[in-house]
Write a protein that holds these residues in place. Structure first.
Motif, PDB file in Angstrom:
ATOM      1  N   TRP A   1     -11.606 -10.358  -9.533  1.00  0.00           N
ATOM      2  CA  TRP A   1     -10.998 -10.692  -8.245  1.00  0.00           C
ATOM      3  C   TRP A   1     -12.057 -11.067  -7.221  1.00  0.00           C
ATOM      4  N   THR A   2     -11.710 -11.996  -6.326  1.00  0.00           N
ATOM      5  CA  THR A   2     -12.609 -12.401  -5.249  1.00  0.00           C
ATOM      6  C   THR A   2     -12.116 -11.824  -3.928  1.00  0.00           C
ATOM      7  N   GLU A   3     -13.035 -11.648  -2.999  1.00  0.00           N
ATOM      8  CA  GLU A   3     -12.633 -11.186  -1.667  1.00  0.00           C
ATOM      9  C   GLU A   3     -11.908 -12.324  -0.968  1.00  0.00           C
ATOM     10  N   PRO A   4     -10.948 -12.058  -0.137  1.00  0.00           N
ATOM     11  CA  PRO A   4     -10.435 -10.770   0.300  1.00  0.00           C
ATOM     12  C   PRO A   4      -9.348 -10.190  -0.600  1.00  0.00           C
ATOM     13  N   VAL A   5      -8.995 -10.898  -1.662  1.00  0.00           N
ATOM     14  CA  VAL A   5      -7.944 -10.415  -2.565  1.00  0.00           C
ATOM     15  C   VAL A   5      -8.382  -9.132  -3.271  1.00  0.00           C
ATOM     16  N   ALA A   6      -9.665  -9.027  -3.614  1.00  0.00           N
ATOM     17  CA  ALA A   6     -10.165  -7.851  -4.345  1.00  0.00           C
ATOM     18  C   ALA A   6      -9.879  -6.563  -3.589  1.00  0.00           C
ATOM     19  N   ASN A   7     -10.005  -6.604  -2.275  1.00  0.00           N
ATOM     20  CA  ASN A   7      -9.725  -5.435  -1.443  1.00  0.00           C
ATOM     21  C   ASN A   7      -8.260  -5.011  -1.568  1.00  0.00           C
ATOM     22  N   ILE A   8      -7.369  -5.977  -1.559  1.00  0.00           N
ATOM     23  CA  ILE A   8      -5.937  -5.689  -1.676  1.00  0.00           C
ATOM     24  C   ILE A   8      -5.620  -5.177  -3.077  1.00  0.00           C
ATOM     25  N   ILE A   9      -6.244  -5.766  -4.082  1.00  0.00           N
ATOM     26  CA  ILE A   9      -6.012  -5.356  -5.470  1.00  0.00           C
ATOM     27  C   ILE A   9      -6.490  -3.915  -5.692  1.00  0.00           C
ATOM     28  N   ARG A  10      -7.652  -3.560  -5.128  1.00  0.00           N
ATOM     29  CA  ARG A  10      -8.127  -2.167  -5.245  1.00  0.00           C
ATOM     30  C   ARG A  10      -7.122  -1.203  -4.620  1.00  0.00           C
ATOM     31  N   ALA A  11      -6.624  -1.554  -3.440  1.00  0.00           N
ATOM     32  CA  ALA A  11      -5.628  -0.706  -2.769  1.00  0.00           C
ATOM     33  C   ALA A  11      -4.339  -0.643  -3.583  1.00  0.00           C
ATOM     34  N   LEU A  12      -3.933  -1.765  -4.164  1.00  0.00           N
ATOM     35  CA  LEU A  12      -2.736  -1.798  -5.017  1.00  0.00           C
ATOM     36  C   LEU A  12      -2.905  -0.862  -6.206  1.00  0.00           C
ATOM     37  N   GLU A  13      -4.052  -0.908  -6.856  1.00  0.00           N
ATOM     38  CA  GLU A  13      -4.293  -0.048  -8.014  1.00  0.00           C
ATOM     39  C   GLU A  13      -4.246   1.427  -7.618  1.00  0.00           C
ATOM     40  N   GLU A  14      -4.887   1.772  -6.506  1.00  0.00           N
ATOM     41  CA  GLU A  14      -4.878   3.164  -6.034  1.00  0.00           C
ATOM     42  C   GLU A  14      -3.463   3.620  -5.684  1.00  0.00           C
ATOM     43  N   LYS A  15      -2.725   2.755  -4.990  1.00  0.00           N
ATOM     44  CA  LYS A  15      -1.363   3.125  -4.578  1.00  0.00           C
ATOM     45  C   LYS A  15      -0.442   3.267  -5.786  1.00  0.00           C
ATOM     46  N   THR A  16      -0.575   2.360  -6.756  1.00  0.00           N
ATOM     47  CA  THR A  16       0.238   2.441  -7.974  1.00  0.00           C
ATOM     48  C   THR A  16      -0.063   3.730  -8.711  1.00  0.00           C
ATOM     49  N   ARG A  17      -1.328   4.068  -8.820  1.00  0.00           N
ATOM     50  CA  ARG A  17      -1.723   5.301  -9.511  1.00  0.00           C
ATOM     51  C   ARG A  17      -1.194   6.528  -8.772  1.00  0.00           C
ATOM     52  N   GLU A  18      -1.298   6.525  -7.453  1.00  0.00           N
ATOM     53  CA  GLU A  18      -0.815   7.670  -6.669  1.00  0.00           C
ATOM     54  C   GLU A  18       0.699   7.822  -6.816  1.00  0.00           C
ATOM     55  N   ARG A  19       1.437   6.708  -6.755  1.00  0.00           N
ATOM     56  CA  ARG A  19       2.894   6.770  -6.950  1.00  0.00           C
ATOM     57  C   ARG A  19       3.230   7.322  -8.333  1.00  0.00           C
ATOM     58  N   THR A  20       2.457   6.899  -9.329  1.00  0.00           N
ATOM     59  CA  THR A  20       2.692   7.354 -10.702  1.00  0.00           C
ATOM     60  C   THR A  20       2.426   8.848 -10.828  1.00  0.00           C
ATOM     61  N   LEU A  21       1.337   9.310 -10.255  1.00  0.00           N
ATOM     62  CA  LEU A  21       1.025  10.740 -10.331  1.00  0.00           C
ATOM     63  C   LEU A  21       2.080  11.570  -9.613  1.00  0.00           C
ATOM     64  N   ASN A  22       2.561  11.088  -8.474  1.00  0.00           N
ATOM     65  CA  ASN A  22       3.628  11.804  -7.778  1.00  0.00           C
ATOM     66  C   ASN A  22       4.914  11.813  -8.604  1.00  0.00           C
ATOM     67  N   LEU A  23       5.216  10.697  -9.245  1.00  0.00           N
ATOM     68  CA  LEU A  23       6.387  10.617 -10.116  1.00  0.00           C
ATOM     69  C   LEU A  23       6.263  11.595 -11.281  1.00  0.00           C
ATOM     70  N   ILE A  24       5.098  11.651 -11.895  1.00  0.00           N
ATOM     71  CA  ILE A  24       4.868  12.599 -12.996  1.00  0.00           C
ATOM     72  C   ILE A  24       5.072  14.026 -12.501  1.00  0.00           C
ATOM     73  N   GLY A  25       4.515  14.336 -11.329  1.00  0.00           N
ATOM     74  CA  GLY A  25       4.648  15.683 -10.767  1.00  0.00           C
ATOM     75  C   GLY A  25       6.090  16.071 -10.493  1.00  0.00           C
ATOM     76  N   ARG A  26       6.904  15.101 -10.075  1.00  0.00           N
ATOM     77  CA  ARG A  26       8.309  15.387  -9.771  1.00  0.00           C
ATOM     78  C   ARG A  26       9.184  15.388 -11.016  1.00  0.00           C
ATOM     79  N   SER A  27       8.766  14.669 -12.061  1.00  0.00           N
ATOM     80  CA  SER A  27       9.670  14.409 -13.180  1.00  0.00           C
ATOM     81  C   SER A  27       9.426  15.230 -14.431  1.00  0.00           C
ATOM     82  N   TYR A  28       8.229  15.719 -14.626  1.00  0.00           N
ATOM     83  CA  TYR A  28       7.892  16.379 -15.890  1.00  0.00           C
ATOM     84  C   TYR A  28       7.533  17.845 -15.678  1.00  0.00           C
ATOM     85  N   SER A  29       7.999  18.669 -16.617  1.00  0.00           N
ATOM     86  CA  SER A  29       7.548  20.059 -16.633  1.00  0.00           C
ATOM     87  C   SER A  29       6.349  20.186 -17.571  1.00  0.00           C
TER      88      SER A  29
END
Length: 185
Positions: free
Chosen positions: A90-118
């Motif tokens: 990725w090139t700037e300034p898109v790379a900055n958005i892509i990094r944030a997208l990856e972090e946000k996707t991962r955080e949403r996934t971890l929260n989903l795992i925490g809410r959904s799985y025992s």
């Protein structure tokens, strides 16, 4: 580093609308498409993809790579999403958005795992987060998830939710009365 993606999104949408020829720059389309994915606004992302002129998408592989990420998100293919995110330089300034997208996707996934799985296998968490096994173990410790005795599964705990702000009916009635009184003056 830009972090106010909502403001940037509005600015980019304005640039697209005010483009002199009716066609925005490839950079505008790339950033806007990435921001829609960051905002998890897959409908707007798909609509934007359909209206970008083909000559722009054909001559700008970064835009096609962003859309490849969007298609994986649309299909809820998390392993494919992380693969698509890592597959392009990725090139700037898109790379900055892509990094944030990856972090946000991962955080949403971890929260989903925490809410959904025992209980969930470490390999599944690795697949769903795009992290290495060591990184997943570190995240599990940080989130105070319990590694089970078998060493192959983890017991997540739900993410803490902020306490909702409750107002009594009397408070709501008082605020409404004040508002109506204000309007009558």
């Amino acid at each position: 580093m830009i972090t106010n993606f909502d403001k940037l999104c509005g600015d980019l949408e304005k640039q697209e609308l005010e483009a002199p020829t009716g066609v925005a720059s490839p950079s505008t389309y790339a950033q806007l498409l990435a921001i829609y994915l960051y905002q998890n606004d897959l409908c707007n992302a798909k609509f934007l993809w359909k209206r970008i002129p083909q000559n722009i998408t054909a001559s700008n592989p970064e835009i096609s790579a962003i859309w490849a990420v969007g298609q994986k998100l649309w299909k809820k293919d998390l392993p494919g999403t992380y693969h698509a995110l890592a597959a392009f330089n990725w090139t700037e300034p898109v790379a900055n958005i892509i990094r944030a997208l990856e972090e946000k996707t991962r955080e949403r996934t971890l929260n989903l795992i925490g809410r959904s799985y025992s209980s969930i296998s470490l390999d599944t968490v690795v697949s769903m987060t795009g992290l290495s096994k060591d990184a997943v173990l570190h995240v599990c410790r940080d989130r105070k998830w319990t590694l089970n005795e078998d060493g192959l599964t983890v017991s997540p705990t739900p993410p803490t939710q902020p306490a909702p702000l409750h107002t009594s009916s009397e408070d709501q009635l008082f605020k409404l009365t004040e508002f109506v009184s204000f309007l009558e003056n």
